[in-house]
Write a protein that holds these residues in place. Structure first.
Motif, mmCIF file in Angstrom:
data_model
loop_
_atom_site.group_PDB
_atom_site.id
_atom_site.type_symbol
_atom_site.label_atom_id
_atom_site.label_comp_id
_atom_site.label_asym_id
_atom_site.label_seq_id
_atom_site.Cartn_x
_atom_site.Cartn_y
_atom_site.Cartn_z
ATOM 1 N N LEU A 1 -34.964 17.621 -16.556
ATOM 2 C CA LEU A 1 -35.442 16.561 -15.807
ATOM 3 C C LEU A 1 -35.849 16.776 -14.801
ATOM 4 C CD1 LEU A 1 -32.724 13.638 -17.461
ATOM 5 C CD2 LEU A 1 -34.903 13.884 -17.990
ATOM 6 N N THR A 2 -35.384 17.593 -14.317
ATOM 7 C CA THR A 2 -36.046 17.741 -12.825
ATOM 8 C C THR A 2 -36.969 18.178 -12.805
ATOM 9 O OG1 THR A 2 -33.367 18.054 -12.004
ATOM 10 C CG2 THR A 2 -35.363 19.218 -11.127
ATOM 11 N N GLU A 3 -37.194 19.726 -14.091
ATOM 12 C CA GLU A 3 -38.437 20.225 -14.215
ATOM 13 C C GLU A 3 -39.471 18.828 -14.242
ATOM 14 O OE1 GLU A 3 -39.906 23.030 -13.431
ATOM 15 O OE2 GLU A 3 -38.521 22.617 -12.515
ATOM 16 N N ALA A 4 -39.224 17.900 -15.502
ATOM 17 C CA ALA A 4 -39.577 17.177 -16.074
ATOM 18 C C ALA A 4 -40.820 15.770 -14.586
ATOM 19 C CB ALA A 4 -39.440 15.765 -17.193
ATOM 20 N N ALA B 1 -29.037 9.566 -15.613
ATOM 21 C CA ALA B 1 -30.181 9.076 -14.347
ATOM 22 C C ALA B 1 -30.873 8.464 -14.224
ATOM 23 C CB ALA B 1 -31.577 10.548 -14.435
ATOM 24 N N ALA B 2 -31.258 7.293 -15.428
ATOM 25 C CA ALA B 2 -32.518 6.252 -15.131
ATOM 26 C C ALA B 2 -31.174 4.873 -14.195
ATOM 27 C CB ALA B 2 -32.326 5.996 -16.318
ATOM 28 N N ALA B 3 -30.198 5.421 -14.487
ATOM 29 C CA ALA B 3 -28.843 3.955 -14.009
ATOM 30 C C ALA B 3 -29.100 3.923 -12.372
ATOM 31 C CB ALA B 3 -27.571 3.825 -14.782
ATOM 32 N N ARG B 4 -29.471 5.448 -11.928
ATOM 33 C CA ARG B 4 -29.268 5.515 -11.024
ATOM 34 C C ARG B 4 -30.573 5.537 -10.701
ATOM 35 N NH1 ARG B 4 -25.195 8.314 -13.268
ATOM 36 N NH2 ARG B 4 -23.159 7.414 -11.857
ATOM 37 N N ALA C 1 -31.831 13.404 -8.914
ATOM 38 C CA ALA C 1 -30.851 13.921 -7.720
ATOM 39 C C ALA C 1 -29.604 12.973 -7.342
ATOM 40 C CB ALA C 1 -31.973 14.155 -6.536
ATOM 41 N N ALA C 2 -30.211 12.482 -7.864
ATOM 42 C CA ALA C 2 -28.516 11.332 -7.617
ATOM 43 C C ALA C 2 -27.525 11.070 -8.342
ATOM 44 C CB ALA C 2 -29.008 9.675 -7.296
ATOM 45 N N PHE C 3 -28.239 10.843 -9.318
ATOM 46 C CA PHE C 3 -27.059 11.536 -10.502
ATOM 47 C C PHE C 3 -26.726 13.140 -10.885
ATOM 48 C CE2 PHE C 3 -27.276 12.426 -15.621
ATOM 49 C CZ PHE C 3 -25.476 12.090 -15.508
ATOM 50 N N THR C 4 -27.393 13.498 -10.175
ATOM 51 C CA THR C 4 -27.743 15.062 -10.547
ATOM 52 C C THR C 4 -25.904 15.212 -9.511
ATOM 53 O OG1 THR C 4 -29.283 16.637 -11.486
ATOM 54 C CG2 THR C 4 -27.743 17.292 -9.111
ATOM 55 N N GLU C 5 -25.896 14.693 -8.315
ATOM 56 C CA GLU C 5 -24.683 14.408 -7.087
ATOM 57 C C GLU C 5 -24.068 14.079 -7.863
ATOM 58 O OE1 GLU C 5 -23.659 15.780 -3.169
ATOM 59 O OE2 GLU C 5 -25.876 16.193 -4.431
#
Length: 265
Positions: free
Chosen positions: A181-184, A215-218, A222-226
């Motif tokens: 997802l980061t790459e996308a 990730a979409a919810a946040r 990056a926020a989801f990863t954290e």
């Protein structure tokens, strides 16, 4: 059923709540006065020493943060020695499959199940936590009504240690999804597509996944990863170690994981 419980924290506390609501008796380890008071108010029998949770228990549940803490609780104190013959130890913590084996070798008078979880406190509260359970089939059957108080499905995936192996693969793949997802998002930026609408749109397409939903919810990878970095980084490190010990490797999964949990040199 009479239960002992160690680890009434972020994940364990809602488990205890569900167990008590289901009519089970729970003797729970409480470290602080505030935790002890809150647990007692819910109907738990609260104790201040780890070994005491095993007294009279048909099963003991351990839900601490790390493999090191599991070893400290189960191999470094009196818990195993005080468990009744024929009782069952359920370990929810994600860690090394070898730890469950060491515990079983140390305590032949009990049955040991490794039952790492997939989900969060909200899933426990709703009774829909996923469990990957390794161990003897008869032991799983004995505690299934207990585990079913907060988990659905309860998946028996093989012999002792299999639960951890399945969970480690699950989390490695989950981490890889986040890395992809980061790459996308990077590629989308090059194509002139903003991250937030990209994540929202992909959630409705064939690229949808639990990682994408988080990730979409946040509104941000990056926020989801954290949000998941601490537990996921811990589990990925164990997955890499176990794979190497067994003569395997994560290959393409590991390459994707590097985006959020780089390998140590």
């Amino acid at each position: 059923m009479r239960l002992g419980f160690v680890g009434a924290g972020r994940m364990g506390r809602p488990m205890v709540t569900r167990l008590l609501a289901a009519g089970h008796q729970a003797r729970v380890l409480g470290r602080s006065a505030a935790v002890r008071e809150a647990l007692a108010a819910e109907g738990a029998d609260v104790v201040g020493e780890t070994g005491s949770v095993a007294d009279g228990a048909d099963a003991v549940v351990v839900c601490v943060f790390s493999d090191e803490q599991v070893r400290e609780v189960c191999l470094g104190g009196a818990l195993l020695d005080r468990m009744l013959p024929g009782s069952v130890l359920v370990v929810h913590t994600t860690g090394s499959p070898s730890t469950a084996g060491e515990i079983a070798a140390r305590a032949a008078h009990i049955s040991v199940l490794d039952a790492p979880v997939s989900g969060g406190p909200h899933d426990i509260a709703a009774g829909r936590l996923t469990l990957f359970v390794g161990g003897a089939e008869d032991a799983v059957a004995r505690v299934r009504p207990v585990l079913g108080s907060y988990a659905d499905p309860v998946l028996h995936v093989g012999a002792l240690g299999a639960g951890q192996r399945v969970k480690l693969i699950n989390n490695a793949l989950f981490a890889a999804h986040i890395g992809l997802l980061t790459e996308a998002v990077r590629v989308a930026g090059q194509l002139g597509v903003a991250e937030e609408p990209l994540l929202g749109a992909l959630s409705h397409g064939s690229a949808a996944s639990r990682a994408l939903a988080g990730a979409a919810a946040r509104r941000s990878v990056a926020a989801f990863t954290e949000n998941v970095r601490d537990f996921l980084g811990k589990d990925v490190a164990v997955a890499r170690t176990v794979a190497a010990e067994l003569g395997g490797d994560l290959r393409a999964i590991d390459t994707a994981i590097d985006a959020i949990a780089p390998r140590r040199p």
